[in-house]
Write a protein that holds these residues in place. Structure first.
Motif, PDB file in Angstrom:
ATOM      1  N   PHE A 459       0.834  -1.205   0.000  1.00  0.00           N
ATOM      2  CA  PHE A 459       0.000   0.000   0.000  1.00  0.00           C
ATOM      3  C   PHE A 459       0.870   1.257   0.000  1.00  0.00           C
ATOM      4  O   PHE A 459       0.605   2.218  -0.738  1.00  0.00           O
ATOM      5  CB  PHE A 459      -0.919   0.006   1.222  1.00  0.00           C
ATOM      6  CG  PHE A 459      -1.726   1.267   1.362  1.00  0.00           C
ATOM      7  CD1 PHE A 459      -2.932   1.409   0.676  1.00  0.00           C
ATOM      8  CD2 PHE A 459      -1.290   2.316   2.164  1.00  0.00           C
ATOM      9  CE1 PHE A 459      -3.672   2.578   0.796  1.00  0.00           C
ATOM     10  CE2 PHE A 459      -2.025   3.478   2.288  1.00  0.00           C
ATOM     11  CZ  PHE A 459      -3.216   3.611   1.604  1.00  0.00           C
ATOM     12  N   LEU A 460       1.909   1.260   0.830  1.00  0.00           N
ATOM     13  CA  LEU A 460       2.779   2.428   0.900  1.00  0.00           C
ATOM     14  C   LEU A 460       3.464   2.694  -0.432  1.00  0.00           C
ATOM     15  O   LEU A 460       3.626   3.855  -0.843  1.00  0.00           O
ATOM     16  CB  LEU A 460       3.823   2.234   1.996  1.00  0.00           C
ATOM     17  CG  LEU A 460       3.286   2.238   3.446  1.00  0.00           C
ATOM     18  CD1 LEU A 460       4.400   1.900   4.415  1.00  0.00           C
ATOM     19  CD2 LEU A 460       2.683   3.600   3.767  1.00  0.00           C
ATOM     20  N   LEU A 461       3.873   1.632  -1.134  1.00  0.00           N
ATOM     21  CA  LEU A 461       4.509   1.809  -2.439  1.00  0.00           C
ATOM     22  C   LEU A 461       3.519   2.331  -3.469  1.00  0.00           C
ATOM     23  O   LEU A 461       3.841   3.229  -4.263  1.00  0.00           O
ATOM     24  CB  LEU A 461       5.112   0.484  -2.899  1.00  0.00           C
ATOM     25  CG  LEU A 461       6.389   0.047  -2.175  1.00  0.00           C
ATOM     26  CD1 LEU A 461       6.703  -1.408  -2.484  1.00  0.00           C
ATOM     27  CD2 LEU A 461       7.550   0.938  -2.577  1.00  0.00           C
ATOM     28  N   GLY A 462       2.302   1.767  -3.466  1.00  0.00           N
ATOM     29  CA  GLY A 462       1.292   2.230  -4.417  1.00  0.00           C
ATOM     30  C   GLY A 462       0.872   3.655  -4.145  1.00  0.00           C
ATOM     31  O   GLY A 462       0.850   4.505  -5.050  1.00  0.00           O
ATOM     32  N   ALA A 463       0.525   3.925  -2.874  1.00  0.00           N
ATOM     33  CA  ALA A 463       0.125   5.288  -2.511  1.00  0.00           C
ATOM     34  C   ALA A 463       1.300   6.248  -2.671  1.00  0.00           C
ATOM     35  O   ALA A 463       1.125   7.412  -3.080  1.00  0.00           O
ATOM     36  CB  ALA A 463      -0.380   5.312  -1.066  1.00  0.00           C
ATOM     37  N   GLY A 464       2.514   5.753  -2.367  1.00  0.00           N
ATOM     38  CA  GLY A 464       3.690   6.595  -2.535  1.00  0.00           C
ATOM     39  C   GLY A 464       3.936   6.963  -3.984  1.00  0.00           C
ATOM     40  O   GLY A 464       4.361   8.088  -4.288  1.00  0.00           O
ATOM     41  N   SER A 465       3.662   6.023  -4.892  1.00  0.00           N
ATOM     42  CA  SER A 465       3.810   6.320  -6.326  1.00  0.00           C
ATOM     43  C   SER A 465       2.852   7.430  -6.747  1.00  0.00           C
ATOM     44  O   SER A 465       3.226   8.327  -7.515  1.00  0.00           O
ATOM     45  CB  SER A 465       3.546   5.058  -7.150  1.00  0.00           C
ATOM     46  OG  SER A 465       4.498   4.058  -6.875  1.00  0.00           O
ATOM     47  N   LEU A 466       1.622   7.362  -6.250  1.00  0.00           N
ATOM     48  CA  LEU A 466       0.638   8.395  -6.585  1.00  0.00           C
ATOM     49  C   LEU A 466       1.019   9.728  -5.943  1.00  0.00           C
ATOM     50  O   LEU A 466       0.873  10.793  -6.564  1.00  0.00           O
ATOM     51  CB  LEU A 466      -0.753   7.960  -6.126  1.00  0.00           C
ATOM     52  CG  LEU A 466      -1.318   6.710  -6.819  1.00  0.00           C
ATOM     53  CD1 LEU A 466      -2.651   6.313  -6.201  1.00  0.00           C
ATOM     54  CD2 LEU A 466      -1.493   6.959  -8.312  1.00  0.00           C
ATOM     55  N   ALA A 467       1.512   9.691  -4.693  1.00  0.00           N
ATOM     56  CA  ALA A 467       1.926  10.923  -4.028  1.00  0.00           C
ATOM     57  C   ALA A 467       3.123  11.551  -4.739  1.00  0.00           C
ATOM     58  O   ALA A 467       3.187  12.773  -4.918  1.00  0.00           O
ATOM     59  CB  ALA A 467       2.277  10.627  -2.564  1.00  0.00           C
TER      60      ALA A 467
END
Length: 499
Positions: A459-467
């Protein structure tokens, strides 16, 4: 009184700015081949079927069928948008025209590119591992350093092929895809003919037989991954003969071929091995990571079983090549419309390919591979899993862009209402629902292999990519003011200068 945007949406096909690509390079067969190759069918079914079976047992074919539904609906959206705007920027151009430059740059540009780069790291690693095994260097195949070095070498090789032209890429793909399909179909035919193999049952396709919605949703999410990549063929629409029509046809055809291949392979594997939790059963967790490598020696024998290893290796390398083709043409279009530095718009004078964009994509994937590997092999695995979040994000947005772009013309004919309205809307909603479900599941620290303060690393990697994309978007707005100032009309003119 209609505003300018509404009037603009009704003007018909949008003129595509000339970018210097070699027009008419490929036809329908080559387009379908490029689409299928980017999906990497042998690799995708090998690493996914076991996990789907662990989740829903012998209903894996039903999950494959249900997972195909939003993909097909989205393919219709891609086909209709391509007829209207046959630009190699595809999702970037279409979402910009529909929702404006902010959504277009972030969802149609950044998200697509990041998903592709992460996928390329996985493909190069898988291709390198299988190549070393095929060469009999199994000790090196178990070495992280050796695999990483070999993967970088593979990236360099396929980057060189993609740099030299789409015709060469398509010719290579004919051979690579042919090997994959022959291996999968040969495996399936022999498995079904083995003594004791269970005959395929229509019960395995029953969409109402799932015991609970949770396992169904998880299995369908896994299935979305194995269909992803066919849209890369549309990025070659400006180099395809009659591209506004043929590229869309190829998109739908490639997804149908994938469905048939996957269902046949799943029926064969389940019929031969069953879904038991021991031995070669598909329900055995030890077999889930690569079900074909487990079953191939028993089905084909040790010698021909190596052909399956070759097929998976070829599949990964083939998808790697097509990913480079799609990524470089996406950045070419963004630069041609003034949304990226002009260097990405440079086309090689002899090869007629986006030279800088191709080299950039290959180098970026190599750097990401080295970074992820240096952090942790588990981190690399979680980075690959987060791609599902990015896929559902941009597929869903593109499908809704189709509905919004054609909104004033949906009542003209029943065909327009169905193919440009109802079906893309359903596909978009299903994809965004998958996005929400993925985000919910990935938040769990038990999802994937890493976590941080009780939050799943995936989740952190996915959300981090969007951020990170939001930050990159803020920077881009200061550098490419003309593109963002022009709004939806920004993609209608060739603008490669930076403010």
């Amino acid at each position: 009184m209609r505003n300018a945007t509404d009037a603009e949406a009704e003007t018909g096909p949008v003129p595509t700015p000339a970018k210097g690509l070699r027009r008419g390079s490929v036809g329908l067969l080559a387009s379908v081949t490029l689409g299928l190759s980017c999906v990497a069918p042998a690799y995708s079914i090998a690493v996914t079927l076991g996990f789907v079976t662990l989740t829903v047992g012998d209903l894996a074919p039903a999950a494959l069928l249900l997972g195909f539904a939003p993909i097909l609906l989205t393919a219709f959206a891609f086909r209709e948008l391509n007829r209207e705007m046959p630009d190699c920027g595809t999702t970037f151009v279409w979402t910009t025209r529909a929702f404006g430059p902010l959504t277009g740059w972030l969802t149609g540009g950044w998200v697509v590119q990041v998903a592709t780069y992460i996928a390329m790291t996985a493909l190069s690693q898988v291709g390198a591992t299988y190549l070393l095994r095929l060469l009999g260097l199994r000790s090196l195949a178990d070495s992280t350093l050796a695999v990483t070095v070999t993967a970088v070498a593979l990236l360099a090789a396929v980057t060189s092929i993609a740099y030299r032209g789409l015709q060469l890429s398509a010719s290579v793909q004919y051979v690579l895809l042919g090997l994959q399909l022959a291996a999968l179909l040969g495996f399936g035919a022999v498995a079904l003919g083995r003594p004791g193999a269970a005959a395929p049952s229509t019960d395995w396709l029953d969409p109402f037989a799932f015991p609970a919605p949770g396992p169904l949703a998880e299995a369908v999410m896994l299935c979305l991954f194995i269909y992803w990549g066919w849209d890369a063929l549309i990025t070659a629409n400006e180099e395809t003969r009659d591209g506004e029509r043929v590229a869309g046809q190829a998109a739908v055809l490639s997804t149908l071929v994938l469905l048939g291949t996957y269902l046949f392979t799943a029926f064969a594997a389940i019929g031969f091995a069953g879904t038991g939790t021991t031995g070669t059963g598909l329900g055995n967790p030890e077999n889930a990571a690569d079900i074909l490598a487990t079953l191939a020696p028993s089905v084909l024998g040790p010698t021909l079983g190596r052909a399956m290893e070759l097929a998976v290796c070829v599949s990964a390398v083939s998808a790697l090549l097509t990913s480079l083709v799609g990524s470089s043409r996406g950045t070419l279009s963004m630069a041609a419309h003034g949304a990226l530095p002009a260097a990405f718009a440079r086309v090689h004078p002899r090869h007629r390919t986006p030279g800088f964009g191709t080299l950039f994509a290959g180098a970026t994937a190599a750097c990401l591979l080295a970074l992820f590997t240096a952090v942790s092999t588990d981190f690399l695995g979680d980075a690959i899993l987060c791609v599902g979040l990015l896929i559902s994000c941009y597929y869903g947005t593109t499908a809704l862009a189709c509905v919004w772009h054609f909104r004033s013309r949906l009542r003209e004919t029943p065909r327009d209402l169905l193919l440009r309205g109802v079906l893309p809307l359903l596909g978009g909603l299903m994809m965004l629902a998958a996005f929400a479900r993925s985000a919910h599941d990935m938040y769990d620290p038990a999802y994937g292999s890493t976590s941080f303060h009780g939050v799943g690393g995936v989740f952190l990697l996915g959300a981090g990519s969007l951020a990170a994309g939001a930050v990159a978007l803020a920077v881009a707005r200061t550098r490419f003011r003309s593109f963002f100032r022009q709004g939806r009309s920004a993609v209608a003119a060739l603008t490669i200068t930076e403010d």
